[in-house]
Design an enzyme around this catalytic site. Structure first.
Site, mmCIF file in Angstrom:
data_model
loop_
_atom_site.group_PDB
_atom_site.id
_atom_site.type_symbol
_atom_site.label_atom_id
_atom_site.label_comp_id
_atom_site.label_asym_id
_atom_site.label_seq_id
_atom_site.Cartn_x
_atom_site.Cartn_y
_atom_site.Cartn_z
ATOM 1 C CG HIS A 134 -2.150 -0.906 1.122
ATOM 2 N ND1 HIS A 134 -1.898 -2.433 1.174
ATOM 3 C CD2 HIS A 134 -3.513 -0.709 0.779
ATOM 4 C CE1 HIS A 134 -3.275 -2.779 1.197
ATOM 5 N NE2 HIS A 134 -3.979 -1.951 0.917
ATOM 6 C CE LYS B 228 -4.306 -0.506 4.479
ATOM 7 N NZ LYS B 228 -5.497 0.225 4.769
#
Length: 215
Positions: free
Chosen positions: A126, A130
């Site tokens: 990600h 995040k």
């Protein structure tokens, strides 16, 4: 429908708000620290941060409004508390680790493959902003697989949301991968959830797959 969108200025919310409006919904954006007067709305959608999502969902349920949460990272105890509140109010609480329909199919395919290749590991990648690791999608995938698959988390600039499930057997490797290249990938799943939220039973429902299976 009349909707409140927590996190309307965020990475997902800024894409989602115009898409919901284009689909004919009336959207009230609510930012961090703003008053959450939700009375008279049909549903609340939350795409914020783990430290805010629980309070936002609680505020909605206490004002008798069903909730959809796309924020991952909510703890088990907090979900239990929200589930009890939703049941007490006879309201729907939908928590979805990943609104991308392709990601839901990835989990389904991995679960089927694990019947034949039970040795599995998960790699999730990600963007560097995040907050939670491993991701909610990775945890949800692991729960559907045998044993306790190792989860490897990567956070780097240039990524959006990516996951692969590796299933190993003697002399072979099966990789099932899903890539989200833009946050528009979440829009069809959110629109589906808005449409079908009222058909769910009161209390907590986890995962978009429940809606894909519904008539």
């Amino acid at each position: 429908m009349k909707l409140a969108l927590f996190g309307h200025r965020g990475r997902v919310g800024s894409v989602l708000a115009p898409a919901l409006e284009a689909a004919g919904h009336e959207v009230r954006g609510i930012g961090r620290g703003e008053e959450a007067d939700l009375r008279g709305l049909d549903a609340v959608v939350d795409f914020t941060q783990p430290d805010a999502a629980g309070d936002n969902a609680r505020a909605a349920l206490e004002q008798d409004v069903p909730v959809m949460v796309g924020t991952s990272g909510l703890g088990g105890a907090e979900l239990e508390e929200l589930d009890a509140l939703a049941l007490d109010r006879s309201l729907q609480l939908l928590v979805v680790p990943n609104f991308a329909i392709g990601a839901v199919l990835m989990m389904r395919f991995a679960e089927a493959a694990a019947e034949y290749l039970p040795r599995t590991e998960i790699v999730e990648l990600h963007h560097e902003g995040k907050k939670d690791a491993p991701s909610g999608t990775a945890r949800a995938t692991a729960e559907r697989l045998p044993g306790e698959p190792a989860i490897h988390s990567v956070r780097l600039p240039g990524l959006v949301a990516h996951q692969e499930v590796l299933l190993g057997g003697d002399g072979q490797l099966l990789t099932i991968r899903h890539d989200t290249f833009s946050r528009e990938a979440f829009v069809p799943g959110v629109l589906l959830a808005v449409e079908k939220l009222a058909t769910l039973p009161p209390g907590l429902t986890v995962g978009l797959e429940r809606l894909l299976e519904a008539p």
